[in-house]
Each structure stands twice: as C-alpha cells, then as structure tokens.
Design an enzyme around this catalytic site. Structure first.
Site, PDB file in Angstrom:
ATOM      1  N   ASP A 140      -9.807  -1.825   2.083  1.00 44.20           N
ATOM      2  CA  ASP A 140      -9.118  -2.037   3.357  1.00 44.20           C
ATOM      3  C   ASP A 140     -10.006  -1.695   4.546  1.00 44.20           C
ATOM      4  O   ASP A 140      -9.612  -1.946   5.687  1.00 44.20           O
ATOM      5  CB  ASP A 140      -7.826  -1.223   3.402  1.00 44.20           C
ATOM      6  N   ASP A 443       5.647   4.505  -2.441  1.00 45.68           N
ATOM      7  CA  ASP A 443       5.686   4.617  -3.898  1.00 45.68           C
ATOM      8  C   ASP A 443       7.059   5.095  -4.383  1.00 45.68           C
ATOM      9  O   ASP A 443       7.618   4.533  -5.331  1.00 45.68           O
ATOM     10  CB  ASP A 443       4.578   5.553  -4.381  1.00 45.68           C
TER      11      ASP A 443
END
Length: 549
Positions: A140, A443
């Site tokens: 990223d 998550d």
C-alpha cells in the site's frame, strides 16, 4: 469412504482445571453478593453528598460485576483442538488444495523491506507442495524499494527453500533462524554459504533503502520498474501488478530443480478522490486478484511484521477444514499469535496471554473465536460472502487445482482492473463481500459477520507457535494501539453490528455475550476513574465507603 471407517482429522479436548476455575468463579460471585448486600443495607442517611458518592461507588462496583460476568462467559468451558497431520497426508496427499497467502505492508520506512522479505520467505518455505502455494504481497506504500526487495526475495528463494527442506529449518524466516541457530557439524560449508548469501542480500536491500532510490543498473534488470515512471506519489498512482514467480512455468524451479511457489507483487490503484479503506481495502483487492490468478480455496493472511514459526501450520489448519464431518462448517481457523521481541519484565502486558491462552479457547467452545486480523486461514467462499447451508459439502478433488491457464503477462494486464479504485462502486464489496469497511477493527466485524451467516470458526494453538510477530515495547506504542482497539470495539457496539442485536437468532447467546467484554473495553474507563479518584477524596474528608474492621 464408508461411515464406519471414518477417522477424524482432529480431536477436541476439554481444557484441564475447569472444575477449579468454576469453584473460584463461584467464590467470586459469593463475594459480589456480599458487596451488593452491604451497599443496600448500609445506605447512608446523612448528607446528600455522602449519598451520591455512595451511589456512584455502588454503580461502579455493579459495572465491574457485570463486566466480570461477561468475561466469565467466555472462560467457562474452554476447549482445544488437536490436529492429526499424518491422517491428512494419508487421506488427501494428492488432493491438497491450493493456498493463497496474503502479506500486507503499507510504508517502507515504518515496515522495512528487509522485514517484509523475511515474512515472504518464511511462508514460501512452508512444508507444503510448493506448486500449490501462491504468495501475494500488497504494497500500500506503492514503493519501488519494496518491489526491489521482492525481486531479491524471489531470487534468494531458489536457494532458501531447498535449504529449509534439507536442514529442516524452524523458523523459516532467514533472519530469525540465523540469529539463533548454530552451524551443523555435517555439511557446515553449505550452511555457511547460504547464510552468507542471505547476509549479502540483506546488505544490498539496506544499501538501496539508505540510498532511497533504485540504481539505474538495477532498474534495467526487470520491466516492472518502468511502472514507477508514471507514479506521482504513494497516494496517487495506477495499479502495479507483477508476477515475480509464475509457479505454473516449468522454468520456475529452485537450484535443485523443484518447483517454486507463485509470487505476486501488487500495489493497488490509489487516487486522492477515492477512499482506499486501509488494510480492509488492500485485503479485498488481493481476494479479487488472487481469484483470477490462483483461486486457492483457502486464504491465509499475515502482517508483514510477523513470520511463519511453524512450517506445518498449513497442514494443521487443513486438518480442521478437510475433516469429513465437521470441516465443511468452518469458515476460518485462527492461530495464536505470539511475539519474539517482548521485554524481560513485559511491563506493558503486550503478549495478551489471558486472551490467547484462555479466552479464545473459551470462545472456540461456544461458536468460534473472533477473527484477529492476522495469522488466520479463511475459506475463500465464506470470506467472499457465501452463507452457510446445512447441505454444504466441498469436493476437494475439484478444487485442488484451479489455477488460470493464461500467460503471466496476460494476467498482469487483465487483473489490474480488479485492483482499481472504481471497481467496488455499486457492488457489495466491503458490505457483504470481503472485509467490512467503516470500522477501525475491520477484522473483528468481518469475523462476526461471517459467523452470523451460519459459519463456525476454530482456534489453534499448537505446541510450537504458528506465527511470531512484533509487539509494542514502549508506552506510546502501547497507548496508540490500545486506543485504536478500544475505539474500534466501542464503534462496533454502538453500530448496527452490535453482537447482542445483529447476532440475535444467528449465533448462540453465549457467543454474543462473549463479544461484549471487548466491545465495552473502553467503557471501563468511567468506572475505573471513579474507583481511583473518589475513595481518595473521601479519605481526605473522612467519609466512609467501606466496612469498618
């Protein structure tokens, strides 16, 4: 296979000491009853200030009693799983599924490429057929320095993988292994030569990082560096996708002629006007790209600051997924994550021993542990939004070989659109498919969403830890990490995904309650602040809050 000859691939055992724990819990509950009785029977009838202080103290104690009850729910009946990989090999050796491994990194300064290289090499060296492993790095940061490090890793893997197999290396991270291992008495020359090759590779990577640019003679060695001629910044660039090792190519072999795993570098497209959704967006892009290249039915995701510490972790997880009776209902298998940089006295409690060695085992007994964001094996279909059905059955023969037939260059071009900024527009990605967007703890909310679709999860903590990572070792790092987690969990509790409401009639009541201690972690600060401050002030003023001796 006949039902009478069924032999499970894993065993579930009760954790020892449950009776003792329940006796201790009963004694604590008795003490709570005495506290409540005291507060009600000896309520002050004096001044108004004393009454309000007494009420505040009582409410704080009631909150901690309630919180103790929530934590006890997740600890009441703990279990652990015992996989049998020998049975797996005997039964499914030729039908083992493809495994797609995702490694995420975001900044070459905070997460040095040499560390990322060790993570990638450690998962490439799993004790698993290499032609069925596909490793994807999501960068990223969009850094050509990280891309260069991956090229070095791809080249060094040709030597490292046969070395790991020959010397039965554990852990399979070169840095971690050579830091603690000593040269063997037999074949010391080979051992030392590989260590020297690693150190030379590491020196080249660090020298390039220090230079902060890729030298011209290196840029000419691979066509992928031309992609950075069009990169404006790490926040504004096109999709960069390069297949560094094509596992389907007969020429992709190590120094002994054995096949190598597939290795793919991805820097998804980023534009200032489009939200990139951080790690969740990165994971979703990897899910789509990998579905086109390798399409492994099982996905493992790890962070770049951790490495594989147990080369049999893949087979351990498959023992749970591929069990004929209980495996088809499992969406993900969460591994214990330990740390190799803890301080001697561990003054910031960064290991989370109670969570990992007690509470997650308890969650496993009542529906499954939460998804902790790393060191987790996923069933691709569940991660992509499929709901569980009672008659769901996997034919591992059909899914064992699903790689694409196109050339690497063709796949590089056609897969770029899957990682573009606009691909997810008007789709359910980030809502029902992939990781859920909009939360600091993407998550946790993703795992809850999967469980509410009927799937179960399981927790594995083998004798040798599956993964070792880096824990915060300073007060500032710890505070920043804890604040993010607490804010994220409270955000979940106050959203439509609150486990008590969202999980109603979808997951067991015990599991819904077991999520609450984490969701209400931040709320503890109010009662804690009162308990810490008010008794001290009352002591100065001579106001009694506790029974006299």
């Amino acid at each position: 296979m006949a039902k009478c000859s069924y032999v499970p691939l894993f065993e579930t055992k009760q954790v020892k000491g449950r009776v003792l724990f329940r006796c201790i819990a009963a004694s604590i509950f008795l003490g709570i009853c005495f506290i409540v009785m005291y507060r009600l029977m000896f309520f002050p009838v004096g001044g108004k200030v004393e009454r309000w202080i007494w009420i505040g103290q009582f409410l704080s104690e009631l909150w901690f009693c309630f919180y103790w009850f929530l934590t006890t729910v997740s600890r009441w009946n703990s279990v652990y799983r015992l996989p049998y990989i020998q049975r797996l090999s005997q039964r499914f050796e030729k039908e083992l599924p493809g495994i797609d491994i995702f490694v995420c990194t975001a900044d070459p300064l905070i997460e040095p490429p040499s560390m990322v290289v060790n993570t990638v090499l450690s998962v490439m060296a799993y004790d698993y057929p290499p032609e069925k492993l596909s490793i994807y790095l999501s960068d990223d940061g969009g850094s050509d320095l990280t891309f260069y490090a991956m090229l070095e890793a791809a080249n060094f893997s040709k030597t490292w993988l046969p070395f790991c197999k020959k010397f039965r290396v554990e852990p399979t991270s070169p840095e971690a292994y050579f830091r603690t291992a000593s040269e063997p008495l037999n074949d010391a020359d080979n051992w030392l030569s590989v260590k020297k090759l690693y150190e030379e590779m590491k020196m080249r990577i660090e020298a390039t990082i220090k230079l902060n640019r890729i030298p011209d003679h290196i840029r000419k060695q691979h066509k992928g560096f031309r992609e950075w001629d069009f990169v404006l910044s790490k926040h504004d660039h096109q999709t960069i996708l390069q297949i560094l090792i094509d596992g389907r190519d007969s020429n992709a072999v190590d120094i002994e002629g054995n096949p190598l795993p597939t290795l793919v570098y991805l820097a998804r497209e980023k534009r200032p006007q489009h939200h990139h959704h951080f790690k969740a967006g990165s994971m979703n892009a990897l899910i789509r790209v990998s579905s086109r290249i390798s399409n492994g039915p099982i996905i493992l995701n790890v962070d770049c600051d951790m490495y594989a510490n147990n080369s049999k972790a893949v087979k351990y997880s498959l023992c749970l997924f591929m069990d004929e009776k209980k495996g088809d209902e499992i969406a993900y298998v969460q591994f214990l994550q330990s740390f190799d940089n803890l301080t001697k006295n561990e003054i910031y409690a960064s290991s989370f021993r109670v969570l990992q060695q007690l509470e997650l085992h308890g969650l496993d007994a009542i529906g499954g542990p939460c998804y902790n964001g790393s060191g987790c094996f996923h069933r691709r279909q569940a991660l992509c939004g499929k709901k569980y059905e009672k008659n769901y059955k996997v034919d591992w023969k059909k899914v064992s070989d699903t790689k694409a037939d196109e050339s690497a260059s063709f796949l590089e071009e056609t897969c770029k659109v899957l990682a573009s900024c606009t691909f997810e527009h008007n789709t359910t990605w980030g809502k029902e498919m992939g990781l859920i967007y909009g939360f600091l703890v993407e998550d946790i909310i993703t795992g809850l969403n999967i469980q509410c679709k009927g799937w179960k999860s399981m927790y594995l903590s083998p004798e040798r830890d599956g993964f070792l990572g880096v824990a915060p070792i300073t007060l500032l790092q710890t505070l920043v990490q804890h604040k993010r987690w607490m804010d994220g969990h409270l955000q979940v509790f106050l959203s439509r995904y609150c486990p008590l409401l969202y999980g109603y009639k979808k997951i067991p009541l015990k599991l819904r309650l077991a999520y609450c201690p984490y969701n209400l972690w931040a709320a503890n600060c109010l009662a804690t602040l009162y308990i810490v401050v008010m008794p001290c002030l009352c002591l100065l003023k001579g106001i009694s809050l506790f029974p006299k001796v």
